[in-house]
Every structure is written in C-alpha cells, then in structure tokens.
Enzyme design. Structure first.
Site, short mmCIF file in Angstrom:
data_model
loop_
_atom_site.label_atom_id
_atom_site.label_comp_id
_atom_site.label_asym_id
_atom_site.label_seq_id
_atom_site.Cartn_x
_atom_site.Cartn_y
_atom_site.Cartn_z
N THR A 24 18.34 100.21 46.40
CA THR A 24 17.18 100.57 45.56
C THR A 24 17.63 101.54 44.46
OG1 THR A 24 16.67 102.37 47.10
CG2 THR A 24 15.46 100.31 47.40
N HIS A 49 12.72 95.47 40.75
CA HIS A 49 12.82 96.90 40.40
C HIS A 49 11.44 97.58 40.42
CE1 HIS A 49 15.54 99.98 38.16
NE2 HIS A 49 14.65 100.59 38.93
N GLU A 53 19.18 92.81 34.99
CA GLU A 53 17.73 92.91 35.16
C GLU A 53 17.10 92.56 33.83
OE1 GLU A 53 16.40 96.60 36.85
OE2 GLU A 53 17.80 96.44 38.51
N ARG A 88 20.85 101.33 41.72
CA ARG A 88 21.12 100.58 40.48
C ARG A 88 22.00 99.39 40.84
NH1 ARG A 88 17.41 102.96 38.63
NH2 ARG A 88 17.35 104.23 36.73
N GLY A 132 20.73 112.62 48.42
CA GLY A 132 19.90 113.41 47.49
C GLY A 132 18.47 113.38 48.00
N ARG A 133 17.54 113.64 47.09
CA ARG A 133 16.12 113.67 47.50
C ARG A 133 15.70 112.35 48.15
NH1 ARG A 133 15.92 115.50 42.31
NH2 ARG A 133 15.21 117.64 41.98
N ILE A 134 16.08 111.23 47.51
CA ILE A 134 15.60 109.93 48.02
C ILE A 134 16.31 109.58 49.32
CG2 ILE A 134 15.33 107.46 47.50
CD1 ILE A 134 15.14 108.27 44.50
C1 DGY Z 1 14.24 105.56 38.27
O1 DGY Z 1 13.40 106.45 38.07
O2 DGY Z 1 15.43 105.70 38.00
C2 DGY Z 1 13.75 104.31 38.88
O3 DGY Z 1 14.74 103.35 38.99
C3 DGY Z 1 12.56 103.77 38.11
O4 DGY Z 1 11.85 102.96 38.99
#
Ligand code: DGY
Length: 322
Positions: free
Chosen positions: A236, A286, A267, A238, A156-158
C-alpha cells in the site's frame, strides 16, 4: 494583493474553501490531471501550487518556476513525484499531509490482507461464474490470521497502525525498520529482525516505506525467492518498491502464495494488464486514503500548508531538506 495559486485538481470542498477565501485561486477543472506543459506555465505565474501525486514536479519544472514561486503543497504524505532536492536548492518549500491518512491506509492494508487470506475476490468470482453449487469442504480454503506471522517493512506511523490492527487478530508481528530501537518497538509487541529474516519467516509481508533510491526495487526476484511459498505480499506504499515483473512470475509459478496491491507500476494499470488476471493477486486502484473524512483532512492540511507558504509564514507540515 491576494496571493495567486494553482490547484491542480478539484479537491474536497473543506480544503478548496480555505484556498478560495485566502487566495486568488485557479482550479484545474478536469478529472484527469493537468499536462506537464500546463504545470510549467503555471509555475511561472503563481505564488504556490497545491499538487497531487499525479503531478510530475521534476528539476526542469522547478527550474521554470518564477522567482515569486514559494511552495508546492502536496495533498498526500508521499512526495516521490517531487524532486525535493531541486526544490529546496531553489528555496521552494514543500508541504505534505502526514498523520491524517495513517488509519485509512492501515485499514486498506488490513482489508487487502484479509481479502487475500480469505480469497474474498475469488469467492465473488466463483459465484458469478456459477460455480457455487453446494457448501464444499474443500473449496476456496484460505489462510488463518491468528498465530500467523506478519512482517512489516517500515515501522513509521502507518506500519505501526498496521501492527496495532494485527495485534487484534492475534498475529505475531515482526518488522524491518533500521531506524527503530528493539526496546521501543518491543513495547508494541513487535520484534525487529533483518530484512532476510522477515522475508523468510512471514506469512504476510506488508510494505510501509516511502519510495526513494534505497527502496526502489527493494522487493525483487531475490527477495521474493526468500519468502514462503504460501506467503502473501501486501503493498500500500508505492508500486516501484516492488519489481512487478518479478512479482508476476513469483505469483504465477508459486514462489509466493499471492499478493494484494493498492499501488502498481504504472498507475493507472491498463485494464488488460497481466497482474489483473492472476487468481492469487488482488489489485485496487490506489484508494488507501480514499475515505471521505480522510480526504477532507488531507485537503484541509494541504490548503493550510499552501496558504501559510504563499504568505511567507512557517508551514504546518513541511518536508525538510535532507
Ligand atoms: C499518500 O498520501 O502518499 C497516499 O498514497 C495517497 O493516497
């Protein structure tokens, strides 16, 4: 009459100011999130809520909402804390904040990748423990990035932003992303592979999928067993996407080289949790989106979604019913 809203945390002023100008706003004043019972009371009274990933918005809470309630505006891109199906069934909107935290999250993924590859946290510990006595030809040897293979789960974007960073480090980039077409990602210098191929070939595996029924526990003992014994897992996205008990075992017994995590289960992670005491595991709390500019943008976008939603207008970033 101005719409009534509840803001479940103190968010950056950039967003709070917009909410206060447009609405009759109550802001939860504590550092810790409001208890579930408080949320349940609020949804009976207000027109909308600006919430965070800490707020459990389940079917019972949604059921408790009054008929006046119009929107949950989440200050995050991920919204796995919200039962979207139940909200949509009641005609309640969900807003989120995609796009604005792409670069910050890709940065933290890359920071973790570099920290794990070059043993940054261990290096600092080494000095603190008084072990730094000379320049040592054999101490703290890590992994090179150039020429190494990065496997991205979820383009995706990230995921794509991580790939752009990896290109600058001369890495080979492969990805598992069933919704993508090989010809589209080839333009970005990325090769699509199956999940098994990705796990088997990667020196670094970075996770960028949302948490849902398909991805929960996706990286389990079986998946970890397919990785190289030197490979590093970066998460990074979940925490529950990774079977954390299996990860601890894999990092301990050398099934994989190590891990670097911005997200965990639970968390917050208790300070005596075994994950924090493995030399080949780095954990941060996080903080993927935690830059001032990014948090300002997230707060602004969440405020804009909330204000539009409580006024019965189309919201700029709506989570659509699936
Ligand atoms: C999100 O936007 O889902 C991130 O985990 C928040 O830092």
């Amino acid at each position: 009459m101005r719409p009534k809203v509840f803001v479940s945390r103190i968010i950056p002023e950039a967003g709070l100011k917009l909410v206060r100008e447009a609405c009759d706003a109550e802001v939860w004043p504590d550092v810790m999130p409001p208890p579930y019972e408080v949320l349940t009371e609020k949804v009976k009274m207000v027109d909308g809520m600006l919430c965070t990933l800490n707020d459990r918005i389940d079917a019972a809470l949604i059921e408790a909402a009054g008929s006046q309630f119009k929107i949950f505006s989440q200050m995050a891109v991920g919204y796995d804390n919200i039962n979207a199906k139940a909200a949509h069934a009641r005609g309640i909107l969900i807003g989120n904040t995609p796009g604005v935290l792409t670069d910050a999250t890709a940065d933290i993924a890359f920071a973790l990748l570099l920290a794990a590859a070059r043993r940054i946290v261990e290096g600092m510990e080494y000095i603190r423990e008084g072990k730094w006595r000379t320049w040592e030809p054999l101490a703290l040897l890590g992994a090179d990035l150039s020429g190494a293979t990065l496997g991205i789960i979820g383009l995706g974007r990230i995921g794509e932003a991580v790939a752009r960073r990896a290109k600058g480090f001369d890495m080979r980039i492969i990805a598992y992303s069933p919704s993508k077409k090989a010809e589209d990602v080839a333009k970005l210098g990325i090769e699509l592979v199956s999940l098994d191929e990705l796990l088997q070939q990667s020196d670094f595996v970075s996770i960028h999928v949302p948490l849902n029924d398909q991805t929960r526990g996706m990286i389990n003992a079986d998946a970890l067993g397919k990785m190289k014994p030197t490979a590093i897992l970066i998460n990074t996205a979940r925490g529950p996407i990774v079977d954390q008990e299996a990860l601890i075992e894999a990092a301990k017994n050398g099934t994989i080289g190590g891990a670097a995590l911005d997200v965990t289960t639970p968390e917050p992670l208790p300070s005596d949790h075994p994950l924090l005491y493995l030399p080949n595991v780095t954990v941060v709390p996080h903080i993927g989106s935690a830059s001032q500019r990014t948090r300002d943008k997230m707060a602004t976008m969440a405020a804009e979604n909330l204000i539009a939603g409580v006024n019965g207008q189309p919201i700029p970033n709506q989570v659509k019913p699936s």
